[in-house]
Design an enzyme around this catalytic site. Structure first.
Site, PDB file in Angstrom:
ATOM      1  N   HIS A  38     -21.301 -33.001-101.659  1.00  0.00           N
ATOM      2  CA  HIS A  38     -20.806 -31.830-102.377  1.00  0.00           C
ATOM      3  C   HIS A  38     -20.446 -31.989-103.622  1.00  0.00           C
ATOM      4  O   HIS A  38     -20.084 -31.093-104.533  1.00  0.00           O
ATOM      5  CB  HIS A  38     -19.969 -30.764-101.542  1.00  0.00           C
ATOM      6  CG  HIS A  38     -20.667 -30.305-100.395  1.00  0.00           C
ATOM      7  ND1 HIS A  38     -21.796 -29.225-100.403  1.00  0.00           N
ATOM      8  CD2 HIS A  38     -20.261 -30.254 -99.024  1.00  0.00           C
ATOM      9  CE1 HIS A  38     -21.842 -28.971 -99.122  1.00  0.00           C
ATOM     10  NE2 HIS A  38     -21.319 -29.717 -98.383  1.00  0.00           N
ATOM     11  N   TYR A  81     -13.792 -26.929-100.235  1.00  0.00           N
ATOM     12  CA  TYR A  81     -14.164 -27.467 -99.109  1.00  0.00           C
ATOM     13  C   TYR A  81     -12.924 -27.902 -98.402  1.00  0.00           C
ATOM     14  O   TYR A  81     -12.507 -27.880 -97.212  1.00  0.00           O
ATOM     15  CB  TYR A  81     -15.074 -28.682 -99.153  1.00  0.00           C
ATOM     16  CG  TYR A  81     -16.552 -28.164 -98.855  1.00  0.00           C
ATOM     17  CD1 TYR A  81     -17.133 -27.695 -97.759  1.00  0.00           C
ATOM     18  CD2 TYR A  81     -17.143 -28.002-100.085  1.00  0.00           C
ATOM     19  CE1 TYR A  81     -18.316 -27.182 -97.682  1.00  0.00           C
ATOM     20  CE2 TYR A  81     -18.538 -27.233-100.040  1.00  0.00           C
ATOM     21  CZ  TYR A  81     -18.851 -26.923 -99.056  1.00  0.00           C
ATOM     22  OH  TYR A  81     -20.192 -26.576 -98.866  1.00  0.00           O
TER      23      TYR A  81
END
Lengths: 730, 730
Positions: free
Chosen positions: B411, B258
């Site tokens: 996440h 990310y």
């Protein structure tokens, strides 16, 4: 008194012969095997002008320095393949060869002395050696567990000796020749007549070693035995091996893995023959069979790796050292610049005459693309024992291999009519290869594993039909060896490449005909493969058609029932190694299975039958030593049928792009599939989602020039040759 | 009447503001975001001198030709990620950006017209759009299923508009600005306040898009909202995101997958801020946090692929387009030639100012090796929420990643104290990454798969301790988010790199301390990894320590019992996906498991406990949709213990060489392993087969300068700092 005379006579004769041989083999004729004194001069005079020859020599010198600064290490034979003494003796033949070569190129005495000491050390222990304590099967060696390794040892050692002998004292030469080289050559020839006379790669290694020993020791007996067999009749030996080990297309019946292995003694011994008996014109022999075989070896590869048919280690490729020599020798003879592309990839410059010429040519950037061809390589001495079909779409980087060959001796698999599909640098429909971890002692000492026989060779381990859960010929290779498929046709046109073969011996009463076509459809991303497998039997059977897919399963039509705990597929013939993870009972006339490998999707569309099942499997059951790779497969099973047509299409499509985060065409373009057999005509109808429609028609009748006409209610088909693709709607 | 006056006033004001903005944003100031008019001049004047810029431009032109020769395709939003309309709208923002750029560089009117038509088409449909029919979770878009994609659309579209607006009619500009850009910016800001104000990468995309729209439309309100949050207080917005999304070491708490994704809006928007508000000195902000974060992104990779911790697609690497921009922008600012090595690998020249400067530098061959470092990257805004330890042995191409970080928001995985080991270009001890096939519609529409939560995030999916078959924090990420390991020490010396962390919150009453060291032993082929995992609990538990090995199992000591049919390891917390294929009940104090990956062997030597078991597992149980990769693992299980020390060593060794057919050192060199904890001192004894002996001693006491002294019956150890490796016998 007579004894004394005989004794003196013997000494006299020995001395006489010795002197003759010494005079005949004069200094400037040595070395004179695959490396000649002329080669040495060529290299010495040009080494600084040809990149990277000097660097190669320097690195060779450097890598040998640590060895030659110590005493040679010659342990008493003890370990099996992969073990310490095995590896040390292998190291030693490399050291012999490399240091003899360095000595030739530099005249550095320390390299000479090392070779001399090492040879003398072997000469010291060799006479006392019996068979190796870990002797392997029928043909044990003395230094090594099997005589094959022993032949390889002599193969290098004799070349090394050829490069140093003129610098040794008569006394040292006597010791080396009489206590080591000559006894070893005798051991490898009349000491093991079965192996030596065998029409088999083990025989070739023995012949090459013994024959080269004959040239170097000026022993015509060894040479003649090597060329014509122990009895010199010509029924065995090197020439007979050239006659019988390759098909007229240069295909070696054991397959590419053993072909490249066998090549080395062929090409090196041929070079030696050419240097010593040029009148034999060995490279012209049997329509240049040696060169043919070298080219064919390269044709038997995809993405630089050999097709893994039969017993094969899957990571073997065209950069293998055997092929480095073979390609360079072929280039030396042919000056074919397309071979240089292979040599460039191999990235290994040999300091031999032929190797140096390759380096010179690469310096001049003479390399041209190698012509990978679509070709039907006939098997059998006369080319009548089936064929290996290789279908290529070079622009799309696709290759199909169809194994319609003979069995391939004891390294063969029960895999007739099987196929492999390569695409996008991957083996997509895969062949297991052999179950072996070469030279890894923990894995059965580096031998073939038990699972090589019990799984990897079995029919279920391949992408071909299994009848009633038994392997072809019930797994008896000696029976299988007597049968080969009949090639019905092979056609190679731009948008349609197709072959068909018939096999009626593998299962009693079952006639198999498989037709595999590569077809180019304009609207699709890539060419597709049509597989039509027609089975006729006089009784009802259970038919299993496995496909080993390489990649991650993405989707399947139909409801997949996943077993809570995997079942084991069967009890024998390799079935016992397969977990059944789940199955589909097809409800539609078309079922599709899609997987992803790297950045591309692959869909197999299957025209399904009533009572059929698609089983999803994985290798690993009963694999108590974790010897198998956990490959994935699905099996299209149809039970209780006598006649059956399997029709499926494999379609590479789309793109999965993680770098740029997009996905294109993850879904198959096929809407329906239909196969109709009408007498000798087979008609396959492909309908695509965009409503375009193509019909493939084929027949085994006639030849490439025969005209055909076939009419249905809807269409009329006219064509010439065995097969044609018709565009019905675009 | 007042209404009428108000109305005219509004029109007047609007016209006035419009004129001002038109005057202020004059021709030569456009474009003026990440690409400026100055950049365009630089490229145009030098494009033929800098390789491969002209080629890139030609290829960009060519790849767009087929599009611009047809009408724009703007379908009504319908499909989810990976579906047709989704991909078409993604294609369209690329077409907007690329054709606007081509227009700037060539002044070719057809590219301009295409951009204009495409924007007008969107302006035509946009006002009528409601939320996307397949809206995703909490933050739906209109053109796309999620507003994140919508922000990305505007991100490119506003840059495209910036490059064409001066060539459009006032009427067209009004339509585009008033019906499309402005409403979309409003939708992405006050239309979804939660997302816009979020300190999260979705917020950054929204801020960047809205902020750049503000610059182009000369709307200070948009700019201030983007920089300081909807209420402009500074509690949200881009600067707050820079404050809170990165640790002081430039680590992004969600992890590298990310981080690289989030980087693009950061760097592009920062470039735009720099062009429009240079006084903000945005690249200096927070001790140059943007640059730090770019460098850290590269540090978070091995063999060009990102460490796959947390939700990560494993094939994402440093050639991702986000990092192409980021590296070039960083180079533009720093002129650090080591960044050019990365740019060279990326092999993607951007036709932006910063991209062009990279091309110029690469033309001059200025690239230098990037300095991949051994580094402890602190996590948390203030660097106090654990750390990601990256231990490298660059000469041996080895990297160890130890995940002692915080959770990483939604996440994140339950994987604290887990590790990954890289060697020889492979991930040898591996992390599963996420269960997702990005953009592959058949796999849950390209979303994260169910198994991402139920398996990939669970503790058992990682190389770390599982207590009583439950995940850390019982799998509740919001609880996990409040806790991070405490870093006890991190030491980086030449032959010893070591880190230790303590975690006492994951399981009630269980204190975990894990120390992982990379140690260089002179006689060994490669550095080895020592793993000492100390567990203390107030009650007896079942402890499972899994290790996901990548490669083929070669051997194991102990008698392996292979289950006829695999068992399923458990019922929950990810255990339900693991087949147990067999197990060992260790009989020795040392058990060894060896596997082969490519050409190298790896052995884990385990100092075993009484009552321990080693289970051999494979993923795939209950995997009804074939969503998981069938990775292999073994689990060292110790049941019914409160306190426990796991000690093991991972040792890469030997060579398997199929090209030259030899195998070296396939057997581990370790003879025995011993770990002793004595108060605050831990002593680990390694004895090798050659009888050499090494002792590793470590303590959390003190710091790098503290002197320690420890005496046993046999030895006296004196050292400075946390740890030292003692050679006892060589």
């Amino acid at each position: 008194m007579i004894n004394l005379i005989q004794k003196y006579l013997k000494i006299f004769l020995f001395t006489f012969i010795f002197c003759i041989s010494f005079f005949v083999v004069s200094d400037d004729a040595s070395p004179n095997l695959a490396i000649t004194s002329k080669d040495i001069n060529l290299i010495k005079n040009n080494i600084n002008k040809v990149f990277p020859a000097k660097k190669e020599l320097d690195s060779l010198i450097e890598s040998n320095e640590k060895y030659i600064s110590s005493r040679p290490v010659v342990p008493y034979p003890k370990d099996a393949g992969g073990g310490y003494t095995h590896e040390q003796h292998k190291t030693n033949y490399r050291l012999l060869y490399e240091n003899a070569l360095i000595y030739q190129l530099t005249k550095n005495v320390s390299n000479l002395l090392y070779v001399k000491d090492l040879l003398l050390e072997y000469a010291r222990i060799y006479p006392s050696l019996d068979f190796h304590p870990k002797q392997k099967e029928q043909s044990p060696g003395k230094i090594f567990w099997q005589s094959l390794n022993e032949a390889m040892w002599l193969f290098y050692a004799i070349q090394a000796y050829d490069m140093v002998k003129n610098s040794l004292s008569v006394d040292d030469k006597n010791k080396i020749e009489n206590n080591l080289l000559r006894p070893m050559a005798i051991f490898l020839s009349k000491g093991q007549p079965d192996t030596f006379n065998k029409i088999h790669n083990h025989g070739t290694w023995a012949a090459a070693s013994v024959g080269m020993t004959g040239y170097v020791l000026n022993d015509k007996n060894f040479v003649d035995q090597a060329l014509y067999g122990l009895d010199k009749s010509g029924n065995a030996g090197f020439l007979k091996q050239l006659d019988n080990l390759f098909s007229p297309d240069g295909y070696y019946e054991e397959g590419p893995y053993y072909q490249r292995f066998a090549l080395l003694p062929f090409v090196i011994f041929a070079k030696a023959i050419d240097a010593n008996q040029p009148e034999l014109k060995i490279f012209d022999y049997r329509d240049s069979i040696i060169l043919k075989s070298i080219y064919t070896s390269v044709q038997l590869s995809y993405n630089n790796l050999f097709f893994p048919i039969n017993d094969a280690i899957k990571d073997k490729g065209i950069n293998t050292i055997e092929l480095v020599h073979a390609i360079a020798i072929a280039y030396d003879i042919t000056s074919d610049n397309t071979l240089l592309e292979i040599a460039k990839y191999q990235n290994h410059i040999l300091l031999t005459g032929y190797g140096f010429k390759v380096a010179q040519a690469l310096n001049l950037k003479k390399e041209r693309p190698f012509n990978y061809r679509t070709v039907n390589l006939r098997d059998g001495i006369e080319g009548k024992k089936g064929a290996l079909a290789v279908i290529r779409n070079n622009e799309d980087n696709q290759t199909i291999v169809i194994k319609n060959t003979s069995h391939g001796l004891n390294h063969g698999h029960f895999d007739k009519l099987s196929w492999i599909f390569y695409d996008n640098n991957n083996e997509i429909v895969q062949d297991y290869g052999s179950a072996r971890f070469l030279n890894v002692v923990q894995k059965n000492g580096g031998h073939y594993l038990k699972e090589n026989n019990s799984f990897a060779k079995q029919t279920i381990a391949h992408n071909t039909l299994v009848v009633n859960e038994a392997s072809q010929f019930n797994g008896d290779w000696k029976v299988s060896q007597n049968h080969a498929p009949e090639i019905l046709f092979f056609q190679n046109t731009k948008d349609l490449k197709i072959t068909s073969a018939k096999f009626e011996d593998a299962y009693e009463g079952v006639i198999q005909e498989r037709t595999i076509a590569s077809v180019h459809i304009e609207s699709l991303d890539f060419p597709i493969v049509i597989d039509f497998f027609s089975i006729n039997s006089n009784k009802k059977n259970k038919y299993d058609l496995p496909l080993y897919y390489n990649g991650h399963l993405i989707s399947q039509t139909g409801n997949l029932s996943y077993h809570k705990v995997p079942k084991i597929l069967g009890n024998s013939s390799g079935y016992e190694y397969i977990y059944e993870k789940g199955f589909i009972n097809p409800q539609n006339s078309l079922e599709q299975i899609t997987w992803l490998k790297d950045n591309r999707f692959y869909t197999v569309s299957i025209a399904t039958e009533d009572n059929s099942e698609i089983l999803f499997g994985q290798l690993g059951a009963n694999d108590k030593n974790f010897n198998l790779r956990n490959e994935n497969l699905f099996i299209h099973r149809v039970d209780n049928k006598s006649n059956l047509n399997y029709l499926s299409v494999l379609e590479p499509h789309g793109e999965y792009n993680p770098r740029y985060e997009f996905t294109k065409n993850p879904i198959s373009s096929i809407k329906s599939l239909n196969g109709i057999v009408d007498g000798e005509i087979t008609l396959i109808k492909l309908l695509f989602l965009d409503e375009s429609e193509y019909h493939l028609v084929f027949t085994k009748i006639g030849d490439g020039e025969t005209s055909h006409n076939y009419t249905t209610q809807l269409n009329n088909y006219e064509w010439k040759g065995h097969s044609k693709l018709f565009t019905i709607k675009k």
